[in-house]
Design a protein around this motif. Sequence first.
Motif, PDB file in Angstrom:
ATOM      1  N   ILE A  32      64.099  51.045  48.656  1.00 26.28           N
ATOM      2  CA  ILE A  32      64.606  51.556  47.248  1.00 26.28           C
ATOM      3  C   ILE A  32      66.120  51.891  47.956  1.00 26.28           C
ATOM      4  O   ILE A  32      66.423  52.536  48.796  1.00 26.28           O
ATOM      5  N   ARG A  33      67.140  51.353  47.201  1.00 24.95           N
ATOM      6  CA  ARG A  33      68.436  51.332  47.101  1.00 24.95           C
ATOM      7  C   ARG A  33      68.950  52.435  46.121  1.00 24.95           C
ATOM      8  O   ARG A  33      68.569  52.070  44.794  1.00 24.95           O
ATOM      9  N   ILE A  34      69.854  53.269  46.196  1.00 23.38           N
ATOM     10  CA  ILE A  34      70.340  54.016  45.285  1.00 23.38           C
ATOM     11  C   ILE A  34      71.840  53.566  45.068  1.00 23.38           C
ATOM     12  O   ILE A  34      72.660  53.431  45.948  1.00 23.38           O
ATOM     13  N   THR A  35      71.942  53.031  43.827  1.00 23.81           N
ATOM     14  CA  THR A  35      73.417  52.596  43.377  1.00 23.81           C
ATOM     15  C   THR A  35      74.288  53.678  43.177  1.00 23.81           C
ATOM     16  O   THR A  35      73.937  55.019  42.995  1.00 23.81           O
ATOM     17  N   PRO A  36      75.815  53.493  43.386  1.00 28.64           N
ATOM     18  CA  PRO A  36      76.652  54.596  43.185  1.00 28.64           C
ATOM     19  C   PRO A  36      76.403  55.261  42.055  1.00 28.64           C
ATOM     20  O   PRO A  36      76.895  56.499  42.041  1.00 28.64           O
ATOM     21  N   ASN A  37      76.039  54.822  40.957  1.00 31.88           N
ATOM     22  CA  ASN A  37      75.936  55.471  39.797  1.00 31.88           C
ATOM     23  C   ASN A  37      74.473  56.582  39.604  1.00 31.88           C
ATOM     24  O   ASN A  37      74.042  57.012  38.503  1.00 31.88           O
ATOM     25  N   GLY A  38      73.718  56.255  40.777  1.00 28.66           N
ATOM     26  CA  GLY A  38      72.371  57.202  40.980  1.00 28.66           C
ATOM     27  C   GLY A  38      71.211  56.331  40.413  1.00 28.66           C
ATOM     28  O   GLY A  38      70.149  56.931  40.575  1.00 28.66           O
ATOM     29  N   ASP A  39      71.357  55.160  40.105  1.00 31.47           N
ATOM     30  CA  ASP A  39      70.202  54.265  39.815  1.00 31.47           C
ATOM     31  C   ASP A  39      69.387  54.053  40.874  1.00 31.47           C
ATOM     32  O   ASP A  39      69.964  53.690  41.936  1.00 31.47           O
ATOM     33  N   SER A  40      67.918  53.759  40.841  1.00 31.18           N
ATOM     34  CA  SER A  40      67.231  53.169  41.828  1.00 31.18           C
ATOM     35  C   SER A  40      66.987  51.576  41.569  1.00 31.18           C
ATOM     36  O   SER A  40      66.594  51.334  40.576  1.00 31.18           O
ATOM     37  N   ARG A  41      67.290  50.823  42.703  1.00 35.70           N
ATOM     38  CA  ARG A  41      66.877  49.616  42.777  1.00 35.70           C
ATOM     39  C   ARG A  41      65.925  49.265  43.883  1.00 35.70           C
ATOM     40  O   ARG A  41      66.110  49.814  44.929  1.00 35.70           O
ATOM     41  N   VAL A  42      65.249  48.043  43.853  1.00 33.99           N
ATOM     42  CA  VAL A  42      64.238  47.869  44.720  1.00 33.99           C
ATOM     43  C   VAL A  42      64.639  46.518  45.312  1.00 33.99           C
ATOM     44  O   VAL A  42      64.784  45.677  44.596  1.00 33.99           O
TER      45      VAL A  42
END
Length: 611
Positions: free
Chosen positions: A122-132
């Motif tokens: 799981i990666r957290i984007t700079p605006n705080g969203d979680s991406r898989v």
Amino acid sequence: MLYNDSTDEAGNSWGMTPAIDRLALSRTLLSITRDGVFFMDSCFRIRYANPVFVKALNMNRQEHWACVDPTPPELSSPIKEAGSDGSHPGLHEIYTDVRNRANLANAQVALAAAGFWNGDLIRITPNGDSRVDEVTIALARQASGAMSNASDTALRYVGVARDVSDERAAHERLAWTRNHDELTGLPNRALFTLATDQIIARTGEGSLALIVADLDDFKQYNTSRSHELGDRLLQETARRISATVRAGDMSARTAGDEFSVLMPIRAASEAREAAQRVAAAFSQAIQVDGECFALKASIGVAVWPADGNDASSLLAAADLAMQACKEKGRDGIMLYEEGLTLDRIGRRAMEKDLRSALDGNLLSVSYQPVVRVDSGAVESVEALVRWCDPERGDIAPDRFIPLAEETGLIMRLGEQVMLSACQQGLHWACPTGPSIKVAVNVSPIQLEHPGFTDFIARTLELTALPPERLVIEITESTLLEHMEDAAATLTSLKLLGVSISVDDFGTGYSSLAYLKNLPLDILKIDREFIKDLEGSEAGRDIVAGIINLAHRMGLSVVAEGVETAGQFGILRELKCDHAQGFLFSRAISPQEIESRYLALSGGSRLSAFLN
Ligand code: C2E
Ligand code: CA
Ligand code: CA
């Protein structure tokens, strides 16, 4: 592969390609691929990332072009800066979310042991969203199969990271719609069944109550109002059920107007209490656009492990209890008991026998005379179906008519009775006096059928019975429940020339005014009212009121269930038109009707009751 002088599977030789071209090819490949690509050394530190991966990790892409070099690339900033020890960062320093912990540990073990790992991070984007990211990492091998240069800083692992967030979300959405009801958002029957079985498997102590709530008369909202209203009522019901149950209870929409709830309980004795919690959802009317709708439900309850050991047997048991509740008059709670299954088995057997009786044309029709109160003349007879089973003996219509209605056999039964009664009616034409009419009972299911008027027209044609000699009896409750459709059907029946009679009047609690817009001819006062005639002033007043009003509406009145001379006397005083009951005769065979009444001189005259 990218760095070895070898021949690939397609026969392209990297060794034959000048180094500068290989560099250009590698750069191009790494810059156009939509996946993130990275190389790690034997200590799992990232030493190179392609533009996509750099971008995904929010790093400055420009500075990394320098890294794409076929000689073991030196790491340049900002990866260097990102590293905790000021060197190259490990995967865990990039995939920092705590949910990655187990997967990252697995990755290291798998790579060290087998040289391959694939999993989600799981990666957290700079605006705080979680991406898989679906990440695959493999050990780079020499052409010979030997491991690549074993020094710490040498590139050892190649990784590919693909952002699968949107794809996964679409899959999840699809899986959700397969398992949920779109309208209410509740789990559907499939998911409820699956989850119930899983809960049963891990429930050790205690019990579970499976509660099925089926809305009473819900169809009317969809048919006589609108589907939008039906939908709104279902949504609100779902919301209320979800709100009344506790955390840990599971609710679902298991059929069109049926909701089910699974509740953990301490003991079977708490089952009714659990069901009352669901019933509470129906305690207050639902408001839609300023209008109030008081929905009611019939609730059936089954308990695990007593009433079934899996979801499907529990659902079947709760369903039987719910059906029994409907039969008992709806709007209530019924707990499953074994007798219900036995009843059901008994009913199945009876249904089978009724079906063969219909196949063999073994039902018969008896006729009960209806007499004129003033002259005692028999002007009509009521056709009443009879079933004498070779093994069961005589079975009362009150037992098998509801069964026939539930199973749909009523259509065939109704056809057989109608045909037989019309044939009989023609046979009873009287050459010297007025011919007697035949009244035939019609079930709501027949009346609802769009081809009903055509069926009557065809039967009249086939039997050559004059339409004015047929009376169709429809119960008051049928007329009330199907008021809108009934009006159109009755009008078309009247156009054929048949008469319409309201049966069992008084049991539907309607006022006569309610029926005044329907094209009716005859009103039959239910025998419950006739029973009360002699006993009390009030009973007599009610019947007097009905007779007066009916007369004012131009209806002729039949009193049903007249058993005593006293009752008959009062009916005469009240100017009731006709009477029917055991005082005159029970329903008898057509032969008996002929020998008793039609053989009398003057045709169908009967004056024996006027003494
Ligand atoms: P119903 O239409 O109200 O029929 C009258 C019932 O009252 C008959 O019961 C009749 O035998 C009974 N009865 C007549 N006089 C007296 C009396 O003085 N005292 C008492 N206590 N009862 C009396 P039966 O034949 O058992 O029929 C019961 C019901 O079954 C009928 O009630 C009707 O609703 C239904 N039914 C009978 N035949 C048919 C049919 O062919 N089609 C349909 N759809 N329903 C039928
Ligand atoms: Ca009747
Ligand atoms: Ca009746």
